[in-house]
Each structure stands twice: as structure tokens, then as C-alpha cells.
Design a protein around this motif. Structure first.
Motif, PDB file in Angstrom:
ATOM      1  N   VAL A 222      69.161 160.520  72.189  1.00 21.47           N
ATOM      2  CA  VAL A 222      71.006 160.330  72.968  1.00 21.47           C
ATOM      3  C   VAL A 222      70.916 161.656  71.169  1.00 21.47           C
ATOM      4  CG1 VAL A 222      71.174 159.075  73.792  1.00 21.47           C
ATOM      5  CG2 VAL A 222      71.094 158.230  72.264  1.00 21.47           C
ATOM      6  N   ASN A 419      80.911 152.354  81.867  1.00 24.19           N
ATOM      7  CA  ASN A 419      79.907 153.597  81.428  1.00 24.19           C
ATOM      8  C   ASN A 419      79.400 153.168  80.398  1.00 24.19           C
ATOM      9  OD1 ASN A 419      77.391 154.566  81.855  1.00 24.19           O
ATOM     10  ND2 ASN A 419      78.033 156.111  82.337  1.00 24.19           N
ATOM     11  N   THR A 421      77.491 152.933  77.474  1.00 21.27           N
ATOM     12  CA  THR A 421      76.193 153.911  76.631  1.00 21.27           C
ATOM     13  C   THR A 421      76.941 155.918  76.773  1.00 21.27           C
ATOM     14  OG1 THR A 421      75.076 154.338  79.334  1.00 21.27           O
ATOM     15  CG2 THR A 421      74.518 152.240  77.171  1.00 21.27           C
ATOM     16  N   ASP A 422      77.558 156.460  77.872  1.00 22.56           N
ATOM     17  CA  ASP A 422      77.783 157.698  77.783  1.00 22.56           C
ATOM     18  C   ASP A 422      79.069 157.689  77.341  1.00 22.56           C
ATOM     19  OD1 ASP A 422      75.579 157.516  79.092  1.00 22.56           O
ATOM     20  OD2 ASP A 422      76.939 159.150  80.457  1.00 22.56           O
ATOM     21  N   PRO A 425      79.628 155.039  73.242  1.00 22.43           N
ATOM     22  CA  PRO A 425      77.719 153.971  72.851  1.00 22.43           C
ATOM     23  C   PRO A 425      77.868 153.809  71.348  1.00 22.43           C
ATOM     24  CG  PRO A 425      78.880 157.158  72.612  1.00 22.43           C
ATOM     25  CD  PRO A 425      79.886 156.639  73.141  1.00 22.43           C
ATOM     26  N   ILE A 827      80.017 162.231  80.993  1.00 18.62           N
ATOM     27  CA  ILE A 827      78.666 161.319  80.088  1.00 18.62           C
ATOM     28  C   ILE A 827      78.864 161.889  78.695  1.00 18.62           C
ATOM     29  CG2 ILE A 827      77.393 162.820  82.204  1.00 18.62           C
ATOM     30  CD1 ILE A 827      77.654 165.267  78.917  1.00 18.62           C
ATOM     31  N   LEU A 828      77.952 161.501  78.258  1.00 14.53           N
ATOM     32  CA  LEU A 828      77.412 160.836  76.633  1.00 14.53           C
ATOM     33  C   LEU A 828      77.928 162.208  76.023  1.00 14.53           C
ATOM     34  CD1 LEU A 828      77.076 159.397  74.466  1.00 14.53           C
ATOM     35  CD2 LEU A 828      74.021 160.787  73.966  1.00 14.53           C
ATOM     36  N   SER A 829      77.683 163.426  76.138  1.00 13.04           N
ATOM     37  CA  SER A 829      77.844 164.877  75.322  1.00 13.04           C
ATOM     38  C   SER A 829      78.623 165.102  75.183  1.00 13.04           C
ATOM     39  CB  SER A 829      76.252 166.071  75.004  1.00 13.04           C
ATOM     40  OG  SER A 829      76.545 166.127  76.700  1.00 13.04           O
ATOM     41  N   HIS A 846      74.416 169.512  78.540  1.00 14.22           N
ATOM     42  CA  HIS A 846      75.102 170.020  79.729  1.00 14.22           C
ATOM     43  C   HIS A 846      76.643 171.100  79.532  1.00 14.22           C
ATOM     44  CE1 HIS A 846      77.450 167.397  83.454  1.00 14.22           C
ATOM     45  NE2 HIS A 846      78.045 168.168  82.344  1.00 14.22           N
ATOM     46  N   THR A 896      81.781 165.057  87.195  1.00 15.09           N
ATOM     47  CA  THR A 896      82.222 165.532  85.616  1.00 15.09           C
ATOM     48  C   THR A 896      83.122 166.549  85.701  1.00 15.09           C
ATOM     49  OG1 THR A 896      81.078 166.999  84.451  1.00 15.09           O
ATOM     50  CG2 THR A 896      80.475 163.933  84.047  1.00 15.09           C
TER      51      THR A 896
END
Lengths: 960, 91
Positions: A222, A419, A421-422, A425, A827-829, A846, A896
Motif C-alpha cells: 500500500v 473504512n 484502511t482506506d 490508514p 479509496i486509499l490513494s 486509481h 468514489t
């Protein structure tokens, strides 16, 4: 200024009530029981040579360099894995140890390139340091034998052991030739980040660090950077260090992404950032980071930055670059004209949750004392305003109850509509650490997120509810707690209002609130709800963590109150390991709320109608203030479309992309006569603006951000503002042009004023932040060092107040035309509207918003992975690519909103939370079908990306 | 909602009318939350919420359109109308 280097004790410092005293090299030292001999030595300043040990990781004992002699013990034990004991006598330097260490080093170096002068770690290499420390002078084995260093053998044949560099990750490079197989990267990925993406493949001399069977980019990695930070050599190295060399000075500052508020060292060469390294003494992150804070800060110097003020008459005119004076006086004269023509209340402002507390405070002051109305709001309106309302009503304070560290004491972690982890984090890594040590997990989420199942994480219950039924679910959990006798009666009797409690208990006990009855709405099997409720109520310390999946609903505030109810009922508020904790979206969303950004509240959440509070501000500011609350963002837009709201000052926010029902937002903006934007980029909202005031990135300013745990962290300027003017100065200039005098030479003086007028901030000053690093409000005479835990002996409001939380289904209904439910998230990125992250290499992970859809729904519509699909709701329609995914449940689709060109908010509706008008982003009835076209809105938007963004005298390129 | 709001985007009068409908809807949502409370608590709570969070003009527009007899409003809102503060004078 110099380079800040935290001490590395080699192994973690243990917490223990019992202390032990030992003697190291003739000196006595006392440490907590469980501390290693290595860390004990470091405590007295003796650095035992080491390679595989670092204090962010558990001891491993593989490098054999940290050997010591202990009186009465045979052999030479590794000091990293040997706990200090009472009366122990240790020697760290003897002839025997020197010989052994030299021998070990010699073996390491015999399989390591000797290109130290041209190596990227030169100046910061632990291997080189260790070789120096042990006095290595020769390598008797030579380099010709088997090795991992050279691509070719002496005879010109390929070296089968050689591996080339892996440059797949855009931010760092893996160079296997430099690897000493210390396992620090693998352990960091496991212990610190908790992703388990890295491993050591092979055995013995074949051992290699590997990101699974693929390269780094294609792996589970990640890109949090923990491995790069842990690497003692140049094996894993930031690309910018490879390119520019080692930094020479650094300053500690705070990340400008999510509400975790990680502390970083900005490591510099001159005024150029070389890298951002998470700061070990930062209390929010304790040395950890994610891909955004660690690597995705390049937007700050991106070529799209607008650094000159600009104005235009009409939004269809090209922008004209002007001087600061001209831009400010134009904005001020327009605002004056509008107020004299349309009335005092025709103007307003939106403060930014990405700006500092000090900057936000000035904007709300400008509105209240300069515009002379209370039309100020902030983007918390569209994310966590229900948190403020719900927690204040039930507990008495508009903020989370715990610090992040508290999760280390949690036994049951209940994640609702978040969420981590996203979205959060670095905090998710802390959670996962606790889960690996045995904490149980309950997840309530329509999607199968990573907290449900990922390496070494498995939720005991995944309550996969239908979007829009949170209240029914919480009531069902409450029903089980009440009817099965799981109430903490002593706690409730002592701390809560009993009349309210009884009313609530009778309400939730009704059969219609039972898990069996609510299954028809939530879709969650009653047995799972019962099991989860029992676990939460009886499993020890129960901690609730929640996000926008709770708040962004028409019953967002009701759910917040419902969670506070069950936490009070089970005695889960007021000590470590428990609580009701919002995971805040933006870096300073807590702070922007604290600073009086809401139209009904001054700093510290005091209503504008309160005479005593208003009196404080009136005396200090020398003006009469309006006792009537002002407009909230959605109300401003409604009034704009209705013709009575005409001018808006937007500080660092992009409502045209982030707010729901885009076409309604842009109609409101288009109806205004003067829109002033202060931002880094020509964002979507700027298409409708008449004045553009260049803003500054977090690297260009001094100030403070307040994170989700109420922690006030310093932001420190590391480079000059690119626009030539500090952002707070711009607001001051605008205020002065409007006739409101403001005198602040430095943001610290603004904080002094905040402390003066806000009881919960009375003890906050830059001097204190310098001394303590950070502080959690309330910070005042009663709590001079701040308040990590709220509601410890009693609730802030006095008695905890149970609220009745009737489930009311949203009016946004599915039907034959719109049979699916769309829910949105991130989302994470990427981050929020993507203005920052889209201008970094993070887009490699992404590149576009996609629509996640369950295989059943996809198949019945003939949709295959990667197909372009039209997504339509009652508000509008867009086209995007489909991703068929079993993370979804049938009937629910997800996307998203990171990319402006997708326009996810064209789809979302005007429905909002009953109490705060927080939009219902999480529930929209939609239909999905295959298509070959982009929607009309998307085509028009693409055209307007050019037509509404022209700058006179400049060649056009796509700004966004 | 789509067709109405699209018209409203171009015509201030239509937008104004749509806003008033929206205010009625918001009041009903507030009543939906408090309806589980005994009426003597619910009615003042509804009025108090509106008094605390709606600005002058929203309350004015609302009171100009709706009265305690208005059939579009739930009974609890109608009962609360008497307790909704008229706009205080401007400073």
C-alpha cells in the motif's frame, strides 16, 4: 536548523510498573521491566552496534552484531533479545566481542557493493556506520565468490543470483544488490503497517526480500513507506533522495490530508522538500504514515498552482492577472455593492477544513464582524455535522471521546460506516495491531471492507446492512442490550439521566425494534445482530469507531445519538479502550468546527444567541454582532437560486465537486454576482468565480491543525508562500478593505486571541505547543496539559442523556425506474475531490472513478468488467467504467468522487440529515445500463473545463 | 424532484416556491425525529430546533406560507408553529 534525528533505542520501550536496575559497562541504569539490554544501554547513551534492530519493531536477533557479555552467563547473547534483569552486569565492549563483531561485519560486506560514494544512502547508512563502529579494515573473503552484487561473473556469464532494481513503485526503488536480509522491511510491513505484503523468499544464501510473486506496484503493497523508513541501507530508498541526495535540515509539521493528523519531519535541501518522514514523537501516528502523507505532497509545487491573483467581470470572460491590491479592492468593492443593493444578509463565506485553525478563525471573524451577519459555514456541514449535533446532545461535547492510543486497550472494536484502511490508514494500522493481539471486531457496513477480512484480521460479525438503515440496526442492537439484561446498571444509575434512560429503554424494548423485526429493513440476519450486541456489551472494553457511513444520511444525527446510547448503556465511555469516536475526514475538520465556523456557533460551540458569549466578542472586536444564526451551505445555495443570496467567499473548498446534486450547486453559484475563491488551483468552483486569490499549501504556512482526537498539532512553514503573501494575511487585507481592522503579525497572535475568547482553549499557546509537541482540548486551568480522555468521571453535559431514536426510512426510494442503491466513498490513494492527489503519482493506483457492482446485478444487465456504463438517478446521469466486485451486496453499487470529470455528485440528491442538513451522499436510487456515450453533463463539463478557465495571455492547458 | 429543480434553476420565482416546499419538508423531518416523545416534549423541541438552526429569512418564509392549519404539515409541526420565533430585528 539541523536535521532532526530521533533516538533509536533499538527495541521498543516497554511500559511496566516494575523497574529493574542493572550495570552496563560499570554504570548503573534503571529501566522498566521487559526492556532489552540494548535499549537499557541506549538509555544511558551507549550505542551497541546493530543492524536488524530498530525500536519501531520487535527484536529479531538475526544480525548477531549486538552481542554482549553478561556476568554469570555463558556465551555472548544478543542484547536486543535479552531482557534487562535486576542486578545484571553487562559488558558491551570486550576483545572477544570486538573480534566477533568484526567477523560478522566482514561477512556482510563480502556480499555488498562497495560503491559507497555514489550510493543514495551515503550520509545516512546504518551498514556503513556499523562497519565504522566495529573498525572493519579488510574483507579477507574477496568478492569473486557467489554473490548478489554483480550482474555478470568474472568469466562474463550471467550471475543467476543477481536481481535488477524494481522501480515499479513511483515513489521508491528496491535495489536487491544492497540488501543485507535484516528483515526490517518485512517486519515493518507486518508489525507497523499490518499489510503483510512483503516476505523473504528462499532460504539461506538465496534469501530475498520479495513483494509476493510480483513487483512492488503489482503487489499488495500500500506504499505506506514503513519499509523504506526501516531499511538500514539503500535497498529501499525514496526516489527523490536517489535524485537529489540526502536532506540537510528538517522541521516537524503536520500532514494536510486526513483527520488522523500525522506528524512528519519535512526533510529539506534549502527550501526544497526532499522527503516527508513520519515523526516518531508525533502522538497521532508515532512514526507511521500512509502513501498520501509520506509521498503525495508534490501537488504543492505542481505547475497547475495559481500564484497570481486574478479577476474577471463575468464567468465567461478570461481571467485577468492583477496585483494583490487590485484583486482585494475589487472583491471588497463588489461585496460592498452587493450588500448595499441586496441587504446585509446577501453575503456569506465558507471556511476550509484544510486550512489552519488560525486562518479559519479569521474568516469567521470577517463574516461576523465584517459582513455583520452569521452566514459562515464549513465543509463539516457535508461530513461530520451530525457528529457535532449528536454527541453534544447526548454527552455534551461536539467531539470524539478518546485519543487514538486508547485503542490499544480495546477488547471489542466496533466499526460502523467507516473504512479505516482506506480513509484513515495510519489509525487502521493501530487498530490492526490491537486486533492481532486478540481484540474482537464487529463491522457494520454495506460493503465487505478490509476490516471484515484481510491478513490477520477477521471480523467476528459483518453486519452487511442495506444503506440507509443504520438507525434500525443500532436500535436492534440496543433492543438486545436492554431485553437481555446487558445494561451496566451501576454506570447508568450513577452517570445518566434516569428519566431519559427509562423512556429510551421502554422504546428500544418494543418488539418492532427487535433484530427479528428490523431484519426486513436492514437485511442483516437477526442472529448476527444478537451475537454482535452481546459481544459489544459483554466483551470487555467496547470502542465504537465511525465515519461518514454514519453521518451522511437523512438520519445521520439519529445514528450518532443511537451509538452514544448503546455506549452509555453498556458503560463504554469515560476510560481508556472505550468510547464513541468519529474518524474525521479532513485534516482540520475538527478544528474548523471548533473555530466557530458554523452559522449558529462561536468558537467552542457557543450559540450566537447567547448574550454573554456575544458580549465577549463584541467587546473585543468593537462591533455589535447579530444574535440570529446565519445560513448553512445548502441553505445558501437554495437562497442563491431563489435570488436573495449574491456573494460568497470560499476559502479552500470545492463545493462544485464535493457537494451533492452538482447541478443545483452550480445553479446557485451561477446566480451569484461575486464569488471569491481562495485556493491552490483553479478548481471546479472557480469556474463560477469572479475573483481568485491564490492560497498556500501546508508547507508554506505556520499554524495549527486539530485532528480527530482533538489534538492541536503545529504546522510549520518550510518554504515561502508561492503567491508572495501568507494566506492569513490575505484575509486580513480583505477585512481591512471592508473596513474591519485586524492586527496580527503572526498566526501565534491569532491563537492567543482564540485562547482568550474560548474557555476550552484557554491554556493553548504556541509556547505550550512547542514545549509539549501537541495538546488535546479542553486545555485550560483545569487541564493544563490537555485532555486525552473526555467524560472520565462525569459527562461534560452533567448527566448523560439517552435520546429516543425512531427509525425513519429515507425518502430516497428505489423503484422500477431506479432499482439499485448507490453509495459513495473513497479509496486509499486518492483524497476527497482529488485536487491534491490527482496531481501526484498516486493516480497510478486509481486513475478514474469506477462503479463497483455485484456480479448478479452486472450479469442481469449484461455488464462486464471494464464496460462503460450509464449511472442515472433522479438528479442526473453520468457514465463511468464498471468493476464487477463481490465486495458489494446485490442491489447496491458504489463509486468514489475523486475525479472532477466523472462528476459522481451529479447523481447524488438534495436529501439531507434532519438536524444538520448534512447531505445524504450514502443513499441514492439509481439505475445502471451499458452505454457508448459520456453523459450530456460530462460533455458540457469537459467543454467548460476550457471555456470557464481561460487566463488572458496564457496558453490553455487543462487545469484540472 | 429532478424536473422541478431543473426549472427552479432558471426561474427565481419557481426556485423560491421550491425552497418553501423544502422548508416544509425539513420541518416534517424534524418532527419525524421528535414524534416518539410525549407531545408536551416534542412540540417545544421541534420549535426549539428551528429557532436554533434556521436563519431569519428561512423562518420568515416558513411562517409566511404555513400556519397551524396547513394540511401539508404533520400535526406536531402545526402545533409547534406558535412557538417558532419571528425574526428578531436586524442589528
Amino acid at each position: 536548523m539541523s536535521l532532526i534525528k530521533e533516538l533509536d533505542f533499538g527495541t521498543p520501550i516497554r511500559v511496566s510498573d516494575k523497574m529493574v536496575t542493572l550495570t552496563i559497562d560499570g554504570e548503573r541504569v534503571t529501566v522498566p521491566e521487559g526492556t532489552s539490554v540494548m535499549a537499557a544501554a541506549m538509555q544511558m547513551g551507549t550505542k551497541i552496534p546493530k543492524l536488524c534492530a530498530t525500536d519501531s519493531l520487535e527484536p529479531f536477533g538475526s544480525c548477531r552484531l549486538c552481542l554482549v557479555e553478561i556476568e554469570g552467563r555463558r556465551g555472548t547473547p544478543a542484547s536486543c533479545t535479552t531482557p534487562a534483569e535486576e542486578g545484571m552486569v553487562v559488558r558491551t565492549q570486550t576483545e572477544q566481542l570486538a573480534t566477533l563483531r568484526k567477523g560478522v561485519m566482514e561477512l556482510y560486506i563480502s556480499d555488498h557493493p562497495l560503491d559507497c560514494l555514489t550510493c543514495s544512502a551515503n550520509g545516512n547508512c546504518e551498514l556503513q556506520d556499523a562497519a565504522g563502529a566495529v573498525g572493519l579494515r579488510e574483507v579477507r573473503y574477496g568478492y569473486e565468490g557467489e554473490n548478489h552484487v554483480f550482474a555478470k561473473s568474472k568469466d562474463g556469464t550471467d550471475n543467476v543470483l543477481y536481481l535488477g532494481k524494481d522501480t515499479s513503485n513511483p515513489y521508491f526503488t528496491y535495489d536487491p544488490t544492497k540488501c543485507i536480509v535484516c528483515n526490517r522491511c518485512v517486519r515493518a510491513c507486518e508489525e507497523v503497517q499490518g499489510t503483510f505484503a512483503l516476505t523473504i523468499s528462499g532460504r539461506g544464501f538465496d534469501s530475498r526480500v520479495a513483494a509476493g510473486p510480483t513487483d512492488f506496484l503489482g503487489s499488495e503493497c500500500v506504499s505506506c513507506g514503513a519499509c523504506v523508513q526501516a531499511c538500514p541501507t539503500a535497498t529501499l530508498m525514496e526516489n527523490l533522495v536517489i535524485e537529489h541526495g540526502q536532506p540537510e535540515h528538517s522541521k516537524v509539521t503536520t500532514c494536510a490530508y486526513c483527520g488522523v493528523g500525522c506528524s512528519f519531519k519535512a526533510e529539506m535541501q534549502g527550501d526544497k522538500v526532499v522527503r516527508m518522514v513520519p515523526y516518531k514523537d508525533g502522538k497521532a501516528n508515532e512514526g507511521h504514515s500512509c502513501v498520501k502523507g509520506r509521498f503525495a505532497w508534490g501537488y504543492a509545487t505542481h505547475k497547475d498552482r495559481i500564484t497570481k491573483p486574478m479577476i474577471r467581470e463575468k464567468i465567461t470572460d478570461p481571467w485577468r492577472e492583477v496585483s494583490w491590491d487590485e484583486a482585494i479592492s475589487h472583491a471588497a468593492s463588489e461585496f460592498k455593492r452587493i450588500q448595499s443593493k441586496y441587504g446585509r444578509e446577501s453575503l456569506g463565506a465558507i471556511t476550509s477544513s484544510r486550512c489552519t485553525n488560525e486562518e479559519v478563525y479569521l474568516v469567521q471573524k470577517l463574516v461576523r464582524a465584517g459582513f455583520r451577519n452569521n452566514n459562515v459555514d464549513t465543509c463539516a456541514r457535508v461530513c461530520h455535522s451530525p457528529t457535532g449535533y449528536g454527541l453534544k446532545t447526548t454527552l455534551g461535547t461536539s467531539a470524539g471521546t478518546q485519543d487514538f492510543k486508547s485503542v490499544e486497550k480495546s477488547d471489542v472494536i466496533f466499526v460502523i460506516g467507516a473504512n479505516p484502511t482506506d480513509g484513515h490508514p495510519v489509525f487502521a494500522s493501530r487498530m490492526k495491531k490491537r486486533i492481532r493481539k486478540g481484540a474482537r471486531v464487529i463491522v457494520a457496513d454495506p460493503r465487505r471492507i478490509d476490516m471484515v477480512k484481510s491478513p490477520h484480521v477477521k471480523a467476528d460479525y459483518h453486519l452487511q446492512l442495506k444503506p440507509g438503515t443504520n438507525v434500525a440496526l443500532i436500535n436492534a442492537i440496543a433492543h438486545v442490550i436492554v431485553t437481555e439484561g446487558l445494561i451496566d446498571e451501576d454506570y447508568v444509575r450513577e452517570r445518566c439521566d434516569l428519566a431519559d434512560f427509562e423512556l429510551w429503554a421502554r422504546f428500544v424494548a418494543e418488539e418492532r425494534n427487535s433484530p427479528e423485526a428490523s431484519e426486513q429493513y436492514t437485511g442483516v440476519p437477526a442472529a448476527d445482530v444478537r451475537g454482535a450486541a452481546r459481544l459489544y456489551a459483554t466483551g470487555g472494553n467496547g470502542a465504537i469507531f465511525y465515519g461518514l457511513g454514519v453521518t451522511e444520511h437523512s438520519q445521520g444525527s439519529t445514528t450518532v445519538m443511537g451509538m452514544a446510547n448503546i455506549a452509555m448503556a453498556t458503560g463504554n465511555i469515560g476510560r481508556e479502550g472505550v468510547g464513541v469516536n468519529p474518524l474525521r475526514g479532513q485534516n482540520n475538520v475538527q478544528g474548523s468546527c471548533d473555530m466557530g465556523s458554523f452559522p449558529h456557533e462561536f468558537t467552542g460551540y457557543r450559540h450566537v444567541s447567547d448574550d454573554a458569549t456575544r458580549d465577549i466578542f463584541e467587546k473585543l472586536w468593537g462591533v455589535t454582532l447579530d444574535a440570529e444564526q446565519g445560513l448553512r451551505i445548502p441553505n445558501m445555495l437554495d437562497e442563491a437560486v431563489g435570488g436573495s443570496f449574491k456573494g460568497l467567499y470560499v476559502q479552500g473548498e470545492d463545493i462544485a465537486q464535493s457537494d451533492p446534486n452538482t447541478q443545483h450547486v452550480t445553479a446557485g453559484l451561477a446566480a451569484m454576482e461575486c464569488v471569491v475563491i481562495q485556493d491552490l488551483f483553479l478548481n471546479e468552483t472557480a469556474k463560477y468565480a469572479h475573483v481568485f486569490l491564490p492560497g498556500s499549501s501546508f508547507l508554506e504556512k505556520d499554524g495549527t491543525f486539530t485532528n480527530a482526537e482533538r489534538r492541536i498539532n503545529r504546522v510549520r512553514q518550510v518554504m515561502a508562500p508561492m503567491s508572495g503573501k501568507a494566506e492569513f494575511q490575505v484575509t486580513i487585507d480583505l477585512a481591512r478593505a471592508l473596513g474591519l481592522e485586524m492586527n496580527y503579525g503572526h498566526p501565534s497572535e491569532i491563537m492567543d486571541e482564540i485562547a482568550l475568547v474560548t474557555p476550552t482553549f484557554a491554556g493553548v499557546s504556541y509556547a505550550k505547543l512547542e514545549e509539549l509537541g501537541s495538546v488535546q482540548w479542553p486545555c485550560n486551568e483545569k487541564a493544563p496539559l490537555g485532555t486525552p480522555l473526555m467524560h472520565v468521571d462525569r459527562f461534560v453535559r452533567g448527566k448523560g442523556k439517552f435520546m429516543i431514536t425512531e427509525f425513519v426510512a429515507t425518502e430516497e426510494r428505489t423503484g422500477p425506474r431506479f432499482p439499485l442503491i448507490l453509495t459513495t466513498g473513497r479509496i486509499l490513494s486518492q483524497y476527497n475531490v482529488g485536487a491534491q492527489t490527482r496531481r501526484t503519482e498516486n493516480s497510478r493506483w486509481h486513475e478514474e472513478d469506477v462503479l463497483e457492482i455485484h456480479p448478479f446485478d452486472a450479469e442481469s444487465r449484461g455488464i462486464k468488467d471494464g464496460d462503460l456504463v450509464a449511472l442515472a438517478s433522479r438528479s442526473g446521469d453520468i457514465s463511468l467504467r464498471a468493476e464487477v466486485s463481490e465486495r458489494m451486496q446485490p442491489g447496491v453499487v458504489y463509486t468514489t468522487f475523486h475525479h472532477a470529470s466523472t462528476g459522481a455528485n451529479v447523481i447524488t440528491t438534495d436529501f439531507s440529515d434532519w438536524a444538520t442538513n448534512c447531505p445524504e451522499y450514502k443513499v441514492t436510487a439509481v439505475e445502471v445500463r451499458r452505454t457508448n456515450y459520456y453523459s450530456q453533463w460530462q460533455e458540457k463539463n469537459r467543454e467548460e473545463d476550457f471555456s470557464l478557465r481561460r487566463i488572458a495571455g496564457r496558453l490553455q492547458d487543462a487545469a484540472e | 424532484m429532478s424536473q422541478d429543480t431543473h426549472d427552479a434553476h432558471h426561474d427565481p420565482a419557481a426556485a423560491k416556491a421550491a425552497n418553501v416546499v423544502k422548508l416544509g419538508h425539513m420541518a416534517s423531518q424534524i418532527a419525524d425525529f421528535f414524534k416518539s416523545y410525549p407531545e408536551e416534549q416534542a412540540v417545544p423541541a421541534i420549535a426549539d430546533h428551528i429557532n436554533q438552526f434556521w436563519n431569519r429569512r428561512m423562518r420568515e418564509d416558513f411562517l409566511a406560507t404555513y400556519n397551524s392549519e396547513h394540511p401539508d404539515l404533520p400535526l406536531l409541526v402545526r402545533k409547534a408553529i406558535a412557538q417558532i420565533k419571528p425574526a428578531s430585528p436586524s442589528i
